[in-house]
Design an enzyme around this catalytic site. Structure first.
Site, mmCIF file in Angstrom:
data_model
loop_
_atom_site.group_PDB
_atom_site.id
_atom_site.type_symbol
_atom_site.label_atom_id
_atom_site.label_comp_id
_atom_site.label_asym_id
_atom_site.label_seq_id
_atom_site.Cartn_x
_atom_site.Cartn_y
_atom_site.Cartn_z
ATOM 1 N N ASP A 30 0.867 -1.186 0.000
ATOM 2 C CA ASP A 30 0.000 0.000 0.000
ATOM 3 C C ASP A 30 0.906 1.240 0.000
ATOM 4 O OD1 ASP A 30 -3.205 0.525 1.165
ATOM 5 O OD2 ASP A 30 -1.795 2.194 1.025
ATOM 6 N N ILE A 31 0.597 2.225 -0.870
ATOM 7 C CA ILE A 31 1.459 3.429 -0.928
ATOM 8 C C ILE A 31 1.310 4.334 0.295
ATOM 9 C CG2 ILE A 31 2.177 4.057 -3.283
ATOM 10 C CD1 ILE A 31 -0.549 5.585 -3.440
ATOM 11 N N ASN A 84 -12.973 -3.500 2.706
ATOM 12 C CA ASN A 84 -14.060 -2.526 2.701
ATOM 13 C C ASN A 84 -14.954 -2.687 1.472
ATOM 14 O OD1 ASN A 84 -12.765 -1.451 4.982
ATOM 15 N ND2 ASN A 84 -11.482 -0.121 3.723
ATOM 16 N N GLN A 91 -14.633 2.340 1.335
ATOM 17 C CA GLN A 91 -13.914 1.799 0.182
ATOM 18 C C GLN A 91 -13.588 2.949 -0.761
ATOM 19 O OE1 GLN A 91 -16.094 -0.988 -2.270
ATOM 20 N NE2 GLN A 91 -14.252 -1.689 -3.332
ATOM 21 N N HIS A 97 -10.310 -5.646 -2.753
ATOM 22 C CA HIS A 97 -8.958 -5.880 -2.245
ATOM 23 C C HIS A 97 -9.006 -6.128 -0.745
ATOM 24 C CE1 HIS A 97 -9.833 -1.576 -2.121
ATOM 25 N NE2 HIS A 97 -9.101 -1.527 -1.015
ATOM 26 N N HIS A 99 -6.748 -5.717 2.762
ATOM 27 C CA HIS A 99 -5.593 -5.094 3.416
ATOM 28 C C HIS A 99 -5.032 -6.099 4.416
ATOM 29 C CE1 HIS A 99 -6.689 -0.776 2.474
ATOM 30 N NE2 HIS A 99 -7.861 -1.350 2.291
HETATM 31 P P1 AMP Z 1 -9.821 1.208 0.477
HETATM 32 O O1 AMP Z 1 -10.211 2.370 1.332
HETATM 33 O O2 AMP Z 1 -10.070 -0.118 1.160
HETATM 34 O O3 AMP Z 1 -10.430 1.268 -0.905
HETATM 35 O O4 AMP Z 1 -8.244 1.299 0.339
HETATM 36 C C1 AMP Z 1 -7.573 1.675 -0.805
HETATM 37 C C2 AMP Z 1 -6.090 1.620 -0.507
HETATM 38 O O5 AMP Z 1 -5.389 1.668 -1.725
HETATM 39 C C3 AMP Z 1 -5.583 2.780 0.365
HETATM 40 O O6 AMP Z 1 -5.009 2.254 1.557
HETATM 41 C C4 AMP Z 1 -4.544 3.452 -0.541
HETATM 42 O O7 AMP Z 1 -3.421 3.911 0.178
HETATM 43 C C5 AMP Z 1 -4.185 2.354 -1.509
HETATM 44 N N1 AMP Z 1 -3.704 2.794 -2.823
HETATM 45 C C6 AMP Z 1 -4.302 3.671 -3.651
HETATM 46 N N2 AMP Z 1 -3.579 3.808 -4.790
HETATM 47 C C7 AMP Z 1 -2.516 2.973 -4.669
HETATM 48 C C8 AMP Z 1 -1.407 2.662 -5.513
HETATM 49 N N3 AMP Z 1 -1.239 3.237 -6.703
HETATM 50 N N4 AMP Z 1 -0.483 1.772 -5.069
HETATM 51 C C9 AMP Z 1 -0.638 1.192 -3.852
HETATM 52 N N5 AMP Z 1 -1.671 1.440 -3.022
HETATM 53 C C10 AMP Z 1 -2.593 2.319 -3.422
#
Ligand code: AMP
Ligand code: ZN
Length: 136
Positions: A30-31, A84, A91, A97, A99
């Site tokens: 995760d970034i 989520n 989400q 996805h 986590h």
């Molecule tokens: P969610 O709130 O469950 O949809 O989480 C989305 C997650 O994706 C967040 O924790 C972001 O930090 C992560 N995210 C978004 N864009 C990227 C990316 N390009 N590379 C890695 N993680 C990402």
């Protein structure tokens, strides 16, 4: 899904720190991690939320959640799995996805905390009946 960021990662159109990949599932860091090593496990095919994902693919995805969790346990005391569904549940990326978030004793992270509430008199039974009904 042309404008889906995770589909773009799957296609290699945008970079990621890839932890694992097979024909059906990809996992990358995760970034914006909750803790160092926070990994996202993503089925390659685009589905928005859990109920849409075919069981066989969900199983393959959970296999990878397990693999990553096992690896993280070599360096950490524990981990949380979060997933989520829809905006109401926070989400942000509408491509299913999981986590996997490394945890350590006393790390003070807020990931798995919610303020407990209470059922009013009779409300629990009502909820139970409604939920069971909706499962039919
Ligand atoms: P969610 O709130 O469950 O949809 O989480 C989305 C997650 O994706 C967040 O924790 C972001 O930090 C992560 N995210 C978004 N864009 C990227 C990316 N390009 N590379 C890695 N993680 C990402
Ligand atoms: Zn997608």
């Amino acid at each position: 899904m042309d404008d889906c960021i995770f589909c773009k990662i799957v296609k290699g159109e945008i970079p990621c720190s890839k932890v694992y990949e097979d024909n059906h599932v990809i996992a990358f860091l995760d970034i914006a991690p909750a803790s160092k090593g926070h990994t996202l496990i993503v089925p390659k095919e685009h589905y928005e939320i859990i109920p849409n994902v075919p069981n066989a693919l969900l199983e393959k995805t959970i296999d990878v959640v397990k693999k990553i969790g096992c690896a993280l346990l070599k360096e950490n005391d524990g981990f949380n799995v979060m997933q989520n569904n829809r905006k109401a549940a926070e989400q942000l990326v509408p491509h299913v996805h999981f986590h996997v978030i490394p945890r350590n004793n006393g790390d003070g992270l807020d990931v798995a905390k919610w303020k407990s509430s209470k059922y009013a008199e009779g409300e629990m039974e009502e909820m139970l009946a409604k939920l069971k009904d909706n499962m039919r």
